[in-house]
Design a protein around this motif. Structure first.
Motif, short mmCIF file in Angstrom:
data_model
loop_
_atom_site.label_atom_id
_atom_site.label_comp_id
_atom_site.label_asym_id
_atom_site.label_seq_id
_atom_site.Cartn_x
_atom_site.Cartn_y
_atom_site.Cartn_z
N GLU A 412 -3.66 5.81 12.62
CA GLU A 412 -2.64 6.04 11.59
C GLU A 412 -1.79 4.79 11.37
OE1 GLU A 412 -0.50 9.40 13.01
OE2 GLU A 412 -2.16 10.81 12.70
N TYR A 413 -1.38 4.17 12.47
CA TYR A 413 -0.58 2.95 12.38
C TYR A 413 -1.36 1.84 11.69
CZ TYR A 413 1.51 -1.44 13.99
OH TYR A 413 2.03 -2.71 14.05
N LEU A 414 -2.63 1.69 12.07
CA LEU A 414 -3.46 0.64 11.50
C LEU A 414 -3.65 0.84 10.00
CD1 LEU A 414 -4.97 -1.91 12.24
CD2 LEU A 414 -6.97 -0.51 12.78
N THR A 415 -3.79 2.09 9.58
CA THR A 415 -3.90 2.38 8.15
C THR A 415 -2.63 1.97 7.42
OG1 THR A 415 -5.52 4.16 8.38
CG2 THR A 415 -4.08 4.24 6.46
N ARG A 416 -1.49 2.25 8.02
CA ARG A 416 -0.21 1.92 7.38
C ARG A 416 -0.04 0.41 7.22
NH1 ARG A 416 4.69 0.80 9.44
NH2 ARG A 416 4.24 1.61 11.52
N VAL A 417 -0.33 -0.35 8.27
CA VAL A 417 -0.11 -1.80 8.19
C VAL A 417 -1.23 -2.51 7.43
CG1 VAL A 417 1.29 -1.84 10.29
CG2 VAL A 417 -1.18 -2.24 10.47
N SER A 418 -2.35 -1.79 7.19
CA SER A 418 -3.46 -2.38 6.43
C SER A 418 -3.44 -2.00 4.96
CB SER A 418 -4.81 -1.95 7.03
OG SER A 418 -4.95 -2.35 8.36
N ARG A 419 -2.46 -1.19 4.58
CA ARG A 419 -2.44 -0.66 3.21
C ARG A 419 -2.43 -1.76 2.17
NH1 ARG A 419 1.28 3.24 3.94
NH2 ARG A 419 -0.40 4.68 4.50
N ARG A 420 -1.71 -2.84 2.43
CA ARG A 420 -1.63 -3.94 1.47
C ARG A 420 -2.99 -4.59 1.25
NH1 ARG A 420 2.18 -7.04 1.79
NH2 ARG A 420 1.24 -8.96 0.97
N TYR A 421 -3.92 -4.39 2.20
CA TYR A 421 -5.25 -5.00 2.09
C TYR A 421 -6.30 -4.00 1.61
CZ TYR A 421 -2.71 -8.25 5.06
OH TYR A 421 -1.76 -9.09 5.58
N GLY A 422 -5.88 -2.77 1.35
CA GLY A 422 -6.80 -1.79 0.79
C GLY A 422 -7.78 -1.19 1.77
#
Length: 436
Positions: A412-422
């Protein structure tokens, strides 16, 4: 024939003491890492017997560990260790030479530092069943005296690390520029630099740019304000040239980068210059960029089908077990210079309002395993790990395979911090993978 290149990686190894006797949790992690023929991580300490003199600066804490700690690190299966980071020169030239000597004794490939800039910036070459793989290591967080220097026909080079310098530009309104000019006038903060600029020791300011305390401010014409950073073009070109040269004889090039810089005020976002640098590496032919530095995960980007791990966080994090600290450290925290290192570290913790040891994300990471074919990533999976935040002191700060609940939080955390990269991530059958 298009052969598959298999790579596994981990984050920063800040090891200060031996692994526990009978520590069996190394086995499942080693088994995962051994899938890769290239198995890489960042060694964030010098290796010495403690007799090297300390530099007048450090990467935050002066770090050196016994060679036995290096042996324990290698139990995980690593065959490449990057040594370009903010602690590379904590114990000056002797400490660097000692570290390289110990790595050579263990027959471990390394890159990122050396006796001159040529040695510091050249890639390590690893032999695999898919052919030779080049690994370049570089660092953006360092004291200027830590960077390696080029040799010339007249002078030898300077030992140090492979540097990735960067510049920052702040944009402010005319009103704020006037405010800074008034402050500069009454405080004299720019006085010496203004004099040096007049004397030719510092380049003239571009039109529309002012300086305040060594920082450059561009005066906005449309009222916008903010900050941007850019990688040093000399360092980018040196790295890009090295990638292209290595591609002439190697099947793939990997780039490891160590960076503590952040975009704003947290450790979750990669700085602008780091994104630009990583993209330049992929554009030049690198197949992956593997980052470390800040003590927690940053986002993962797939750029032209090549992974960029902006920071993998910690793999081993034993900063509180430093056994040697110089007088400089003790004076910084108002202690007698003969104070024990453990007391010095405790004093620093006392004045912290946001200690690393109280942040769950500092104790969580992922270990990527990925496959490359024809320069592109064809398979990627992540092993979720945690560093025993709630364990007894003797069992803390070393990696364990995360349980299902923790692994889901990491995803979940990784998805949040990767959101800018799609990119989105999910936990599935013991691994974190791209969300379908």
């Amino acid at each position: 024939m298009n052969r598959t290149i298999r790579v596994s990686a981990a984050g920063d190894i800040l090891i200060m003491k031996r692994l526990l006797p009978g520590y069996q949790d190394v086995l499942p992690i080693r088994e995962f890492l051994m899938q890769g023929e290239v198995r890489m991580a960042n060694l964030e300490t010098t290796i010495s017997d403690g007799s090297c003199y300390a530099s007048a600066y450090s990467g935050g804490t002066w770090l050196t560990a016994d060679a036995k700690c290096l042996e324990d690190t290698l139990r995980y299966g690593f065959n490449f260790l990057g040594i370009s980071n903010n602690h590379t020169m904590d114990y000056s030239y002797e400490g660097l030479a000692s570290t390289i000597c110990e790595l050579k004794k263990k027959d471990v490939a390394y890159a990122g530092a050396g006796k001159n800039l040529y040695e510091a910036s050249r890639p390590a070459i690893l032999d695999t069943t898919a052919g030779q793989i080049a690994v370049i290591d570089i660092c953006s967080t360092f004291e200027n005296a830590a960077r390696a220097g080029s040799q010339t026909e007249r002078q030898p080079g300077r030992p140090g690390l492979n540097p990735l310098r960067f510049s920052e530009k702040y944009t402010i309104t005319e009103k704020h520029a006037q405010d800074l000019a008034e402050i500069a006038e009454v405080t004299g903060i720019n006085g010496l630099r203004d004099l040096h600029r007049q004397e030719g020791f510092i380049a003239p300011l571009p039109e529309g740019v002012m300086e305040f305390g060594g920082k450059m401010f561009e005066i906005s014409k449309d009222g916008t304000e903010g900050r941007i950073s850019s990688p040093n073009p000399i360092d980018v070109k040196r790295t890009v040239d090295a990638i292209r040269e290595a591609k002439m004889t190697c099947e793939a090039v990997l780039v490891m980068v160590h960076s503590h810089e952040i975009r704003k005020d947290n450790d979750e976002e990669a700085d602008y210059f780091l994104e630009e640098f990583a993209h330049a590496c992929i554009d030049a032919g690198a197949s992956a960029v593997i980052g470390g530095g800040t003590h927690q995960l940053k986002g993962i980007e797939l750029y032209h089908d090549c992974p960029i791990f902006y920071c993998l966080g910690n793999f081993i994090f034993e900063n509180q077990y430093v056994r040697l600290l110089p007088a400089d450290y003790m004076e910084k925290y108002g202690l007698n210079i003969h104070t024990a290192a453990s007391i010095g570290i405790a004093r620093r913790q006392e004045q912290s309002s946001h200690s690393h040891y109280e942040i769950p994300e500092v104790y969580r990471s992922v270990l990527p395993y990925f496959e490359i074919c024809q320069g592109k990533c064809t398979h990627l999976e992540l092993l979720p790990v945690e560093l025993g935040m709630d364990r007894e002191n003797a069992e803390k700060n070393i990696p364990y395979v995360a349980d299902e609940k923790t692994a889901e939080k990491i995803a979940e955390y990784l998805t949040r911090v990767s959101r800018r990269y799609g990119t989105e991530w999910e936990y599935k059958e013991g691994r974190i993978v791209l969300h379908a």
